[in-house]
Scaffold this active site. Structure first.
Site, PDB file in Angstrom:
ATOM      1  N   ASP A  81      31.828  42.918  41.771  1.00 51.54           N
ATOM      2  CA  ASP A  81      30.914  43.665  40.921  1.00 51.54           C
ATOM      3  C   ASP A  81      31.742  44.584  40.031  1.00 51.54           C
ATOM      4  O   ASP A  81      32.779  45.101  40.454  1.00 51.54           O
ATOM      5  CB  ASP A  81      29.986  44.546  41.756  1.00 51.54           C
ATOM      6  CG  ASP A  81      28.927  43.760  42.518  1.00 51.54           C
ATOM      7  OD1 ASP A  81      28.904  42.515  42.411  1.00 51.54           O
ATOM      8  OD2 ASP A  81      28.116  44.390  43.217  1.00 51.54           O
ATOM      9  N   HIS A 137      35.981  38.696  46.400  1.00 51.41           N
ATOM     10  CA  HIS A 137      35.718  37.344  46.886  1.00 51.41           C
ATOM     11  C   HIS A 137      36.416  36.310  46.013  1.00 51.41           C
ATOM     12  O   HIS A 137      36.815  36.593  44.877  1.00 51.41           O
ATOM     13  CB  HIS A 137      34.210  37.088  46.918  1.00 51.41           C
ATOM     14  CG  HIS A 137      33.483  37.938  47.925  1.00 51.41           C
ATOM     15  ND1 HIS A 137      32.848  37.408  49.028  1.00 51.41           N
ATOM     16  CD2 HIS A 137      33.308  39.278  48.003  1.00 51.41           C
ATOM     17  CE1 HIS A 137      32.308  38.395  49.736  1.00 51.41           C
ATOM     18  NE2 HIS A 137      32.566  39.541  49.129  1.00 51.41           N
ATOM     19  N   SER A 240      38.986  50.358  42.072  1.00 51.33           N
ATOM     20  CA  SER A 240      40.099  49.880  41.280  1.00 51.33           C
ATOM     21  C   SER A 240      39.686  48.744  40.355  1.00 51.33           C
ATOM     22  O   SER A 240      38.561  48.714  39.865  1.00 51.33           O
ATOM     23  CB  SER A 240      41.267  49.457  42.164  1.00 51.33           C
ATOM     24  OG  SER A 240      42.444  49.406  41.388  1.00 51.33           O
TER      25      SER A 240
END
Length: 274
Positions: A81, A137, A240
């Site tokens: 995200d 992911h 980050s």
């Protein structure tokens, strides 16, 4: 310069400590206030109350419900995200950024020979804000070949900071993973930042020894580590940036992608050109 680096490291050390405090009243207050300020979307989370987490870091790296992030059928999906900080095609091995800010893949991954294999490839840089889901992911099914851990600075990686420091991502601490996929080689880079007390991968655990200074090359070609598209590959303990880079082949960036556009894990990054 030395004073600035010392501050960055002390600040990150301090946040590492307080984000792991398990005192109930403290961590519950920390989590509830953070969730209120950053408008956390609790409905997507497996655990939905501060009391269910052992510490703030446990909350920050919270897991999502499997159905919360459906996977696109695109060749390469977003691994996280966040917001698109930059995307496009490399010119040779140079990232052409907005405002004339350029840097090279050689500088980013500390491997000139590998960089040349990605000449004219595609890239997407995703900035994770404090409110975002912080597990990373797999953007595509891939077999891990090797990793590079590159020590560096701890600048903030906010979009505003990135505009003002042209070589930001090539200066901060970062961890490079090289995967072999059905679409050729793919690089996934985790970029550290101020208050990022550590980064992790599922095959190695914590990969950032507290403020280490050793450039480390690791070969995994004989270990048969394969991760499926959408499978968790790592996480940031605090926020980050993640960068995905592909070889120059039949993949093209999704035409809807643009700078500052919000993106969710599982959404389309690159399509195969038919």
């Amino acid at each position: 310069m030395l004073k600035n680096i010392t501050f960055q490291r002390l600040s990150s050390w301090f946040f590492r400590k307080i984000t792991r405090v398990e005192m109930k009243w403290f961590k519950n207050l920390f989590i509830s206030q953070f969730a209120k300020i950053y408008k956390i979307e609790w409905q997507d989370c497996v655990r939905q109350r501060p009391e269910q987490f052992t510490s703030f870091n446990d909350f920050f790296t919270r897991e999502l419900k499997p159905e919360a992030r459906p996977l696109s059928d695109a060749a390469i999906i977003s691994p996280a995200d966040g917001k698109i900080a930059a995307c496009g095609q490399l010119q040779e091995t140079t990232f052409i950024q907005a405002k004339g800010h350029h840097f090279t893949l050689e500088a980013l991954i500390a491997d000139p020979k590998l960089a040349k294999e990605f000449k004219d490839g595609q890239f997407a840089t995703i900035y994770l804000s404090p409110r975002d889901y912080h597990r990373i992911h797999m953007p595509v099914t891939g077999r891990l070949e090797r990793t590079i851990h590159i020590p560096g600075k701890f600048y903030s990686v906010s979009l505003k900071t990135a505009e003002n420091i042209p070589t930001l991502f090539a200066e901060n601490e970062r961890h490079v993973s090289l995967f072999d996929t059905e679409y050729g080689k793919v690089i996934v880079i985790l970029v550290g930042a101020i208050n990022v007390s550590s980064m992790e991968t599922v095959w190695e655990g914590t990969i950032t020894p507290p403020y280490g200074s050793i450039l480390k090359y690791s070969d995994y070609s004989n270990e048969e580590i394969t991760l499926e598209k959408g499978e968790e590959m790592g996480r940031f303990n605090m926020g980050s940036t993640v960068i995905v880079i592909t070889e120059n082949n039949e993949l093209k960036l999704d035409e809807l992608l643009k700078e500052y556009q919000p993106v969710k894990l599982g959404e389309s990054l690159l399509h195969k050109v038919h």
